[in-house]
Design an enzyme around this catalytic site. Structure first.
Site, PDB file in Angstrom:
ATOM      1  N   CYS A  52      44.797  41.405  36.692  1.00  0.00           N
ATOM      2  CA  CYS A  52      44.904  41.581  35.250  1.00  0.00           C
ATOM      3  C   CYS A  52      45.501  42.953  34.998  1.00  0.00           C
ATOM      4  CB  CYS A  52      43.528  41.540  34.607  1.00  0.00           C
ATOM      5  SG  CYS A  52      42.669  39.982  34.860  1.00  0.00           S
TER       6      CYS A  52
ATOM      7  N   GLY B 195      49.479  39.537  34.577  1.00  0.00           N
ATOM      8  CA  GLY B 195      48.729  38.388  34.058  1.00  0.00           C
ATOM      9  C   GLY B 195      49.492  37.724  32.934  1.00  0.00           C
TER      10      GLY B 195
ATOM     11  N   ASN C 160      39.829  44.651  34.925  1.00  0.00           N
ATOM     12  CA  ASN C 160      40.742  44.257  35.999  1.00  0.00           C
ATOM     13  C   ASN C 160      39.974  44.377  37.306  1.00  0.00           C
ATOM     14  OD1 ASN C 160      43.578  45.944  37.578  1.00  0.00           O
ATOM     15  ND2 ASN C 160      42.825  43.892  37.875  1.00  0.00           N
ATOM     16  N   GLY C 161      39.801  43.255  38.003  1.00  0.00           N
ATOM     17  CA  GLY C 161      39.091  43.297  39.280  1.00  0.00           C
ATOM     18  C   GLY C 161      38.123  42.140  39.393  1.00  0.00           C
TER      19      GLY C 161
ATOM     20  N   TYR D 103      53.328  43.934  46.944  1.00  0.00           N
ATOM     21  CA  TYR D 103      53.823  42.850  46.101  1.00  0.00           C
ATOM     22  C   TYR D 103      53.489  42.952  44.618  1.00  0.00           C
ATOM     23  CZ  TYR D 103      53.896  38.142  44.123  1.00  0.00           C
ATOM     24  OH  TYR D 103      54.100  37.073  43.306  1.00  0.00           O
TER      25      TYR D 103
END
Ligand code: SF4
Length: 482
Positions: free
Chosen positions: A17, A43, A117-118, A259
């Site tokens: 995210c 996201g 985020n996570g 990436y």
């Protein structure tokens, strides 16, 4: 008949995210909107923004891309000098409107939002405990657990201490933005799995974002990374930095550099573009191949391919051309059109490839199905030899920290040899970058990274529920002690 397109977005691991917050600007929500726009790669499923004006909080969120969710009119409904936003691809919890972030709760007259985020690794244990204590959950997101823990601590403690106590109970990866009607709080977990940075606008407003590319777009000056284990509180009194949790081993997600992150971002203090180029140069040192051209499958391997070409002296060419206007669904042609879904996105340049010995540079191989079709496509275009070099080691294990890999059973490297993968992909040779080479390309010590999807050493052990689920799904047993 519409069909989901098996393009690289669908066969690669999903981004987690992205979060962005602004404090101290009259157009805070609009700035967050642009920040989220820059973070869209993290996201694409949903987007949300909460704005505060000192009196209360207004929240707007929905499924869809940032420009689809927010219009000029929607942004006008979000007045105030502080705002926080979120773009999401679900890693825990179902893909549904109820799980779109930020979440907001009202507790004893206080409005509080969270954007996360996570992924927490003890969420099952905490969820069970909280339900047993009477908590009613509205979503299936682990982020909601933080709000429940926080609400309980707020009964007895002021906000900063309540945050410290609540997050002291969770384990895993969390870069968070919390917001009340007049304060913005940013937190990075003690391992620092995912990036979070701090910037400043010309008028002195603070900006917090997952990646520096969001700062660039709104012309905020980069100040620094938010440190692992740091709690930042930003309000009218200024900025306060706290480190309320015991220090922990650094666990930066190396996949951000391989990436996930945008190449124009600086992540963990390193420029992503430069790191990817160095990975390519390392590959050229480790995998010396006699060939005519080096090429990426655009856009994923572009920067490593450039690094490989410059280090090896073999010319870089673009042997496959990308159609940038392909959506997620399309009308399927007849069965006889082989590999249509691959060719609609990338088409080989026959005149360039015919009779050539080609080195493809990829940033990762996950399932391998699309890569296999692309190799076949190159063969049909006349390539004489096809070699592949990959700018990370084989991805054999799953992630518990907010990155959604395909089911580990579907990872082509899981339980397979390099020779087996080479054979499956139809290549003349296949070389992966060594773990040591990957880490060396970053210039940071190995101990600073999470490398678990490559080496099965999970820096923060998941709770027994998650670990058992992994084993049930046929993943490799976790490291000793987990
Ligand atoms: S397991 Fe892999 S993807 Fe997950 S945090 Fe660690 S390095 Fe990143």
């Amino acid at each position: 008949m519409g069909a989901d397109m098996p393009d690289e977005e669908l066969w690669r691991p999903r981004h987690e995210c992205g979060i962005c917050g602004v404090f101290g600007h009259g157009d805070a929500a609009k700035l967050v909107y642009f920040g989220l726009y820059a973070l869209q790669h993290r996201g694409q499923e949903s987007a949300g923004i909460a704005a505060g004006n000192g009196q209360g909080i207004v929240l707007r969120k929905a499924m869809g891309l940032v420009p689809d969710v927010f219009s000029e009119q929607t942004l006008q409904q979000l007045p105030g000098h502080l705002a926080s936003g979120h773009v999401r691809y679900s890693t825990t919890g179902a893909s549904s409107p109820g799980n779109v972030q930020p979440f907001m709760i009202r507790h004893r007259g206080m409005e509080l939002t969270i954007a996360h985020n996570g992924n927490l690794v003890n969420s099952m244990t905490l969820h069970k405990r909280l339900e047993a204590e009477g908590a009613i959950f509205q979503t299936s997101m682990d982020s909601e657990i933080v709000l429940h823990l926080l609400a309980r601590e707020l009964v007895r403690h002021p906000l900063p201490e309540a945050i410290a106590r609540a997050l002291g109970q969770v384990r895993g990866a969390y870069s968070l933005l919390l917001m009340t009607k007049d304060s913005l709080m940013a937190v990075r977990d003690p391992g620092g799995f995912h990036p979070l940075c701090l910037g400043m606008l010309d008028n002195g407003a603070y900006v917090v974002a997952s990646e520096t590319c969001a700062l660039d777009l709104i012309e905020a000056r980069y100040l620094r990374e938010i440190e692992p284990g740091e709690l930042l509180i930003i309000n009218r009194e200024g900025l306060q930095s706290l480190h309320p949790w015991p220090p922990a081993r650094r666990s930066f997600c190396i996949f951000e550099h391989v990436y996930f992150a945008r190449p124009d971002s600086n992540v963990f203090g390193l420029n992503v573009y430069a790191a990817r180029k160095r990975m390519g140069a390392m590959l050229a040192r480790e995998a010396k191949i006699d060939a005519d051209i080096v090429m990426p499958f655009p856009d994923s391997g572009n920067y490593a391919a450039l690094g490989y070409a410059q280090a090896s002296g073999i010319p870089l060419e673009f042997g496959m051309i990308r159609n940038h206007y392909v959506g997620r669904t399309f009308i399927q042609p007849s069965q006889s059109m082989r590999d249509f879904s691959v060719r609609v996105k990338l088409n080989p340049v026959r005149e360039l490839l015919a009779g050539k010995r080609v080195i493809i540079v990829e940033d990762s191989i996950v399932r391998g199905t699309t890569g296999r079709s692309r190799v076949q496509s190159l063969r049909r275009a006349g390539a004489k030899e096809i070699h592949m070099v990959v700018s990370c080691p084989p991805t054999r294990y799953g992630c518990f920290y907010g990155v959604d890999f395909p089911s580990p059973k579907k990872l082509v490297a899981s339980g397979n040899t390099i020779e087996g993968i080479r054979d499956y992909l139809g290549l003349d040779s296949l070389h992966y970058l060594s773990l040591e080479g990957l880490v060396e390309a970053t210039g940071l010590p190995k101990e600073h990274f999470c490398l678990a999807c490559f080496n099965n050493e999970y820096p923060v052990p998941p709770d027994t529920g998650l670990a058992k689920e992994a084993l049930d799904e046929g993943r490799q047993p976790l490291s000793p002690g987990l």
